[in-house]
Write a protein that holds these residues in place. Structure first.
Motif, PDB file in Angstrom:
ATOM      1  N   ALA A   1       0.851  -1.298  -0.124  1.00 45.46           N
ATOM      2  CA  ALA A   1       0.107  -0.144   0.012  1.00 45.46           C
ATOM      3  C   ALA A   1       0.827   1.067   0.059  1.00 45.46           C
ATOM      4  CB  ALA A   1      -0.916   0.032   1.237  1.00 45.46           C
ATOM      5  N   PHE A   2       0.588   2.082  -0.826  1.00 46.35           N
ATOM      6  CA  PHE A   2       1.314   3.363  -0.818  1.00 46.35           C
ATOM      7  C   PHE A   2       2.232   3.433  -1.713  1.00 46.35           C
ATOM      8  CE2 PHE A   2      -0.635   4.008   3.438  1.00 46.35           C
ATOM      9  CZ  PHE A   2      -1.660   5.054   3.083  1.00 46.35           C
ATOM     10  N   ALA A   3       2.796   2.292  -2.363  1.00 42.41           N
ATOM     11  CA  ALA A   3       3.543   2.083  -3.296  1.00 42.41           C
ATOM     12  C   ALA A   3       3.162   1.968  -4.791  1.00 42.41           C
ATOM     13  CB  ALA A   3       4.735   0.909  -3.075  1.00 42.41           C
ATOM     14  N   GLY A   4       3.588   1.932  -5.656  1.00 38.81           N
ATOM     15  CA  GLY A   4       3.135   1.449  -6.999  1.00 38.81           C
ATOM     16  C   GLY A   4       2.151   2.712  -7.712  1.00 38.81           C
ATOM     17  N   ASN A   5       2.541   3.987  -7.300  1.00 41.74           N
ATOM     18  CA  ASN A   5       1.832   5.047  -7.796  1.00 41.74           C
ATOM     19  C   ASN A   5       1.617   5.263  -9.095  1.00 41.74           C
ATOM     20  OD1 ASN A   5       0.901   7.766  -8.387  1.00 41.74           O
ATOM     21  ND2 ASN A   5       1.714   8.734  -6.448  1.00 41.74           N
ATOM     22  N   PRO A   6       0.547   5.166  -9.848  1.00 42.82           N
ATOM     23  CA  PRO A   6       0.310   5.235 -11.309  1.00 42.82           C
ATOM     24  C   PRO A   6       0.707   6.322 -11.950  1.00 42.82           C
ATOM     25  CG  PRO A   6      -1.735   5.067 -10.358  1.00 42.82           C
ATOM     26  CD  PRO A   6      -0.819   4.986  -9.080  1.00 42.82           C
TER      27      PRO A   6
ATOM     28  N   LEU B   1     -23.347  -4.752  -2.426  1.00 39.29           N
ATOM     29  CA  LEU B   1     -21.930  -4.469  -2.983  1.00 39.29           C
ATOM     30  C   LEU B   1     -21.431  -3.324  -1.940  1.00 39.29           C
ATOM     31  CD1 LEU B   1     -22.476  -3.813  -6.815  1.00 39.29           C
ATOM     32  CD2 LEU B   1     -21.182  -5.636  -5.563  1.00 39.29           C
ATOM     33  N   VAL B   2     -19.985  -3.582  -2.062  1.00 37.84           N
ATOM     34  CA  VAL B   2     -19.403  -2.568  -0.862  1.00 37.84           C
ATOM     35  C   VAL B   2     -19.011  -1.202  -1.709  1.00 37.84           C
ATOM     36  CG1 VAL B   2     -17.358  -2.233   0.554  1.00 37.84           C
ATOM     37  CG2 VAL B   2     -18.352  -4.334   0.177  1.00 37.84           C
ATOM     38  N   PRO B   3     -19.351  -0.231  -0.814  1.00 37.93           N
ATOM     39  CA  PRO B   3     -18.799   1.242  -1.878  1.00 37.93           C
ATOM     40  C   PRO B   3     -17.789   1.238  -2.246  1.00 37.93           C
ATOM     41  CG  PRO B   3     -20.080   1.622   0.259  1.00 37.93           C
ATOM     42  CD  PRO B   3     -19.842   0.147   0.281  1.00 37.93           C
ATOM     43  N   ASN B   4     -17.306   1.905  -3.334  1.00 37.41           N
ATOM     44  CA  ASN B   4     -15.935   2.194  -3.675  1.00 37.41           C
ATOM     45  C   ASN B   4     -15.383   3.725  -3.319  1.00 37.41           C
ATOM     46  OD1 ASN B   4     -14.423   0.089  -4.349  1.00 37.41           O
ATOM     47  ND2 ASN B   4     -15.673   0.036  -6.156  1.00 37.41           N
ATOM     48  N   TRP B   5     -14.586   4.135  -2.776  1.00 33.79           N
ATOM     49  CA  TRP B   5     -14.445   5.518  -2.727  1.00 33.79           C
ATOM     50  C   TRP B   5     -13.589   5.895  -4.109  1.00 33.79           C
ATOM     51  CZ3 TRP B   5      -9.246   7.193  -2.566  1.00 33.79           C
ATOM     52  CH2 TRP B   5      -8.300   6.423  -2.235  1.00 33.79           C
ATOM     53  N   ASN B   6     -13.361   7.158  -4.311  1.00 35.45           N
ATOM     54  CA  ASN B   6     -12.520   7.680  -5.324  1.00 35.45           C
ATOM     55  C   ASN B   6     -11.988   9.014  -4.928  1.00 35.45           C
ATOM     56  OD1 ASN B   6     -12.918   5.847  -7.840  1.00 35.45           O
ATOM     57  ND2 ASN B   6     -14.888   6.336  -7.218  1.00 35.45           N
ATOM     58  N   LEU B   7     -10.880   9.566  -5.703  1.00 33.50           N
ATOM     59  CA  LEU B   7     -10.268  10.817  -5.198  1.00 33.50           C
ATOM     60  C   LEU B   7     -11.268  11.743  -5.740  1.00 33.50           C
ATOM     61  CD1 LEU B   7      -6.617  10.053  -5.630  1.00 33.50           C
ATOM     62  CD2 LEU B   7      -7.664  10.400  -3.491  1.00 33.50           C
ATOM     63  N   GLY B   8     -11.574  13.119  -5.095  1.00 36.60           N
ATOM     64  CA  GLY B   8     -12.260  14.050  -5.777  1.00 36.60           C
ATOM     65  C   GLY B   8     -11.412  14.937  -6.543  1.00 36.60           C
ATOM     66  N   TRP B   9     -11.072  14.642  -7.826  1.00 31.92           N
ATOM     67  CA  TRP B   9     -10.377  15.275  -8.442  1.00 31.92           C
ATOM     68  C   TRP B   9     -11.313  16.476  -9.181  1.00 31.92           C
ATOM     69  CZ3 TRP B   9      -5.338  14.832  -8.683  1.00 31.92           C
ATOM     70  CH2 TRP B   9      -4.849  13.610  -8.581  1.00 31.92           C
ATOM     71  N   ILE B  10     -10.975  17.929  -9.277  1.00 37.68           N
ATOM     72  CA  ILE B  10     -11.975  18.866  -9.902  1.00 37.68           C
ATOM     73  C   ILE B  10     -10.814  19.611 -11.162  1.00 37.68           C
ATOM     74  CG2 ILE B  10     -12.940  19.333  -7.676  1.00 37.68           C
ATOM     75  CD1 ILE B  10     -11.510  21.652  -7.308  1.00 37.68           C
ATOM     76  N   SER B  11     -11.504  20.074 -11.978  1.00 34.33           N
ATOM     77  CA  SER B  11     -10.796  20.753 -12.965  1.00 34.33           C
ATOM     78  C   SER B  11     -10.208  22.048 -12.532  1.00 34.33           C
ATOM     79  CB  SER B  11     -11.764  21.112 -14.194  1.00 34.33           C
ATOM     80  OG  SER B  11     -12.690  22.041 -13.598  1.00 34.33           O
TER      81      SER B  11
ATOM     82  N   GLY C   1      -3.945   2.230  -6.330  1.00 32.04           N
ATOM     83  CA  GLY C   1      -3.274   3.254  -7.223  1.00 32.04           C
ATOM     84  C   GLY C   1      -3.724   4.562  -6.712  1.00 32.04           C
ATOM     85  N   GLU C   2      -5.039   4.603  -6.373  1.00 31.95           N
ATOM     86  CA  GLU C   2      -5.666   5.862  -5.886  1.00 31.95           C
ATOM     87  C   GLU C   2      -5.124   6.226  -4.396  1.00 31.95           C
ATOM     88  OE1 GLU C   2      -9.403   7.412  -7.175  1.00 31.95           O
ATOM     89  OE2 GLU C   2      -8.449   7.709  -8.502  1.00 31.95           O
ATOM     90  N   LEU C   3      -5.084   5.216  -3.777  1.00 31.96           N
ATOM     91  CA  LEU C   3      -4.562   5.351  -2.365  1.00 31.96           C
ATOM     92  C   LEU C   3      -2.870   5.746  -2.386  1.00 31.96           C
ATOM     93  CD1 LEU C   3      -5.093   5.034   0.616  1.00 31.96           C
ATOM     94  CD2 LEU C   3      -3.964   2.882   0.456  1.00 31.96           C
ATOM     95  N   ALA C   4      -2.247   5.208  -3.123  1.00 29.68           N
ATOM     96  CA  ALA C   4      -0.829   5.650  -3.508  1.00 29.68           C
ATOM     97  C   ALA C   4      -0.812   7.263  -3.779  1.00 29.68           C
ATOM     98  CB  ALA C   4      -0.040   4.831  -4.356  1.00 29.68           C
ATOM     99  N   ILE C   5      -1.892   7.546  -4.619  1.00 27.08           N
ATOM    100  CA  ILE C   5      -1.741   9.015  -5.117  1.00 27.08           C
ATOM    101  C   ILE C   5      -2.149   9.748  -4.004  1.00 27.08           C
ATOM    102  CG2 ILE C   5      -2.769  10.768  -6.639  1.00 27.08           C
ATOM    103  CD1 ILE C   5      -3.511   8.284  -8.454  1.00 27.08           C
ATOM    104  N   ALA C   6      -3.138   9.510  -3.189  1.00 26.21           N
ATOM    105  CA  ALA C   6      -3.486  10.503  -2.042  1.00 26.21           C
ATOM    106  C   ALA C   6      -2.319  10.256  -0.967  1.00 26.21           C
ATOM    107  CB  ALA C   6      -4.741   9.548  -1.350  1.00 26.21           C
ATOM    108  N   GLY C   7      -1.799   9.309  -0.793  1.00 27.29           N
ATOM    109  CA  GLY C   7      -0.562   9.498   0.096  1.00 27.29           C
ATOM    110  C   GLY C   7       0.738  10.244  -0.302  1.00 27.29           C
ATOM    111  N   HIS C   8       1.280   9.999  -1.709  1.00 29.48           N
ATOM    112  CA  HIS C   8       2.060  10.761  -2.139  1.00 29.48           C
ATOM    113  C   HIS C   8       1.718  12.390  -2.058  1.00 29.48           C
ATOM    114  CE1 HIS C   8       3.881  12.872  -5.769  1.00 29.48           C
ATOM    115  NE2 HIS C   8       4.999  12.743  -5.038  1.00 29.48           N
ATOM    116  N   ALA C   9       0.430  12.710  -2.528  1.00 28.54           N
ATOM    117  CA  ALA C   9       0.239  14.165  -2.421  1.00 28.54           C
ATOM    118  C   ALA C   9       0.152  14.572  -1.141  1.00 28.54           C
ATOM    119  CB  ALA C   9      -1.498  14.277  -3.011  1.00 28.54           C
ATOM    120  N   ARG C  10      -0.424  13.959   0.003  1.00 24.23           N
ATOM    121  CA  ARG C  10      -0.417  14.115   1.479  1.00 24.23           C
ATOM    122  C   ARG C  10       0.877  14.380   2.028  1.00 24.23           C
ATOM    123  NH1 ARG C  10      -0.142  12.132   6.882  1.00 24.23           N
ATOM    124  NH2 ARG C  10      -1.779  13.337   8.179  1.00 24.23           N
TER     125      ARG C  10
END
Ligand SMILES: [Zn+2]
Length: 408
Positions: A9-14, A74-84, A158-167
């Motif tokens: 987890a947190f590695a493999g940032n796409p 079904l279990v909900p899926n979270w997504n990062l809240g990208w905005i333009s 991959g989304e989690l890795a992006i969130a971790g890197h950005a944080r």
């Protein structure tokens, strides 16, 4: 030692699999130039030439997230809240703030989609919380998202890795506001990937920092046992590996031996590298720890716990550790967390400080349990448990005695 094909987890940032060359339009500096031009252009909304920009707002270390909702069972899926970029500019303008390109931090790109990704810290813009809430977007702790992530889903990881890197990057920006050399203000350069002192006579540059931590499973080969420890900050019944910071002038192996000796009085001989994991969910003063994982073999077995560091440390046999892995209900904890993220995004769950809930990785059926699969400790433990024990013993018996290598 087994090779880990799947990143932790947190590695493999796409967004960071390939760094664009300096002159590439998707590289940090050219992308920032284009972005600044778009910000000045009042017709931004109609701007269509690539790259396009997506921005991930953060508030107090929490990324903006949405949840798609689990229909039926079904279990909900979270997504990062990208905005333009245009929406980001508008949201800030509504709060009376003019978006400046230098407040955006480059995260990476996907040239195949013509997109460059950025993060922005909007902690000072409290009004945005309500504004995003109307769009079912909420700022959620990265640790909460971590537990809510299905670790078998590589896109979600991959989304989690992006969130971790950005944080980690934004936390580093917030703790490096002033020059450690002369005390003047530091300003971001190279699209936020570095900072430089604004004092013309100093101009000291600083780079995002990583704090290495050794984490080790101590193994007793003779008795087929592993040493697990408890810290008072752990949830009840959770046991894990030993860990500690590296001191200046020390090798990783020396840090493993010193920490084990200091905390438990056990002497360690052979130290074998296992794998490593970026850990951006530690204290904010350490925005990105790098957990460097080892299997380490005990030379002495008597435990003498340093009560200031640890609550307890004990040898556990392989069967007991296997039970701790088997009975812990990590999947149930993941579902519970995913539902809570969903409730936060839908505005049902108002509480923001839910991190404590999610440290509980659910071990309801187990007399003891170990951290979940998103932590390197889990993999250090499970790779020992599921090694063929017979081979383990055999390998040990075959260890070369003096001069026996030549006969192999
Ligand atoms: Zn300076």
């Amino acid at each position: 030692m087994a090779i880990n094909l799947k990143p932790h987890a947190f590695a493999g940032n796409p967004l960071r699999s390939k760094t664009p060359k300096a002159e590439d339009p998707f590289a940090p500096i050219p992308a920032l130039e284009t972005l600044k031009t778009q910000l000045l252009d009042s017709t931004t909304e109609h701007h269509v030439s690539p790259p396009t920009f997506k921005v991930l707002p953060f508030r107090k270390g929490r990324p903006l997230a949405s949840s798609n909702g689990g229909v039926g069972d079904l279990v909900p899926n979270w997504n990062l809240g990208w905005i333009s970029l245009a929406d980001c500019k508008d949201y800030l303008a509504n709060s009376g703030v003019q978006l400046n390109g230098d407040s955006l931090v480059y995260l990476g790109s996907r040239p195949e989609d013509d997109v460059v990704y950025w993060a922005i810290d909007v902690s000072d813009e409290g009004g945005l919380v309500t504004e995003f809430a109307t769009k079912q977007l909420s700022f959620v702790e990265v640790r909460t998202l971590m537990v809510a992530t299905d670790w078998a889903d590589s896109v979600a990881m991959g989304e989690l890795a992006i969130a971790g890197h950005a944080r980690a990057l934004l936390e580093w920006h917030s703790i490096s506001r002033f020059c450690g050399h002369c005390g003047e203000k530091m300003v971001p350069i190279e699209a936020g990937s570095r900072k430089q002192c604004s004092n013309e006579l100093c101009k000291k540059k600083v780079y995002p920092r990583v704090d290495p931590v050794v984490i080790m499973l101590i193994i007793d080969r003779e008795n087929d046992c592993a040493l697990l420890s408890k810290q008072s900050r752990f949830v009840p019944r959770m046991w894990s590996c030993l860990a500690g910071f590296i001191e200046p002038g020390e090798s990783l192996e020396e840090a493993v031996r010193r920490e084990t000796w200091e905390e438990t009085g056990i002497e360690v001989g052979e130290v074998v590298y296992h794998s490593s994991q970026p850990w951006p969910v530690g204290p904010s003063s350490m925005p990105c720890q790098l957990m460097v994982g080892f299997h380490a073999y005990a030379k002495s077995l008597e435990i003498n716990v340093d009560k200031e560091e640890l609550e307890d440390a004990q040898w556990h046999n392989r069967e007991d550790v296997k039970k701790a892995l088997t009975f812990a209900e990590y999947q149930k904890a993941q579902r519970t967390a995913a539902v809570k993220v969903e409730q936060m995004c839908k505005g049902v769950e108002k509480g923001q400080n839910l991190a404590a809930d999610f440290n509980v990785e659910s071990g309801e059926l187990a007399t003891m349990f170990v951290p979940g699969p998103f932590a390197i400790a889990h993999h250090l433990i499970s790779s020992w448990v599921y090694q063929d024990s017979f081979n383990g013993v055999e390998a040990h018996l075959k260890l070369p005695r003096s001069g026996s290598m030549s006969s192999l």
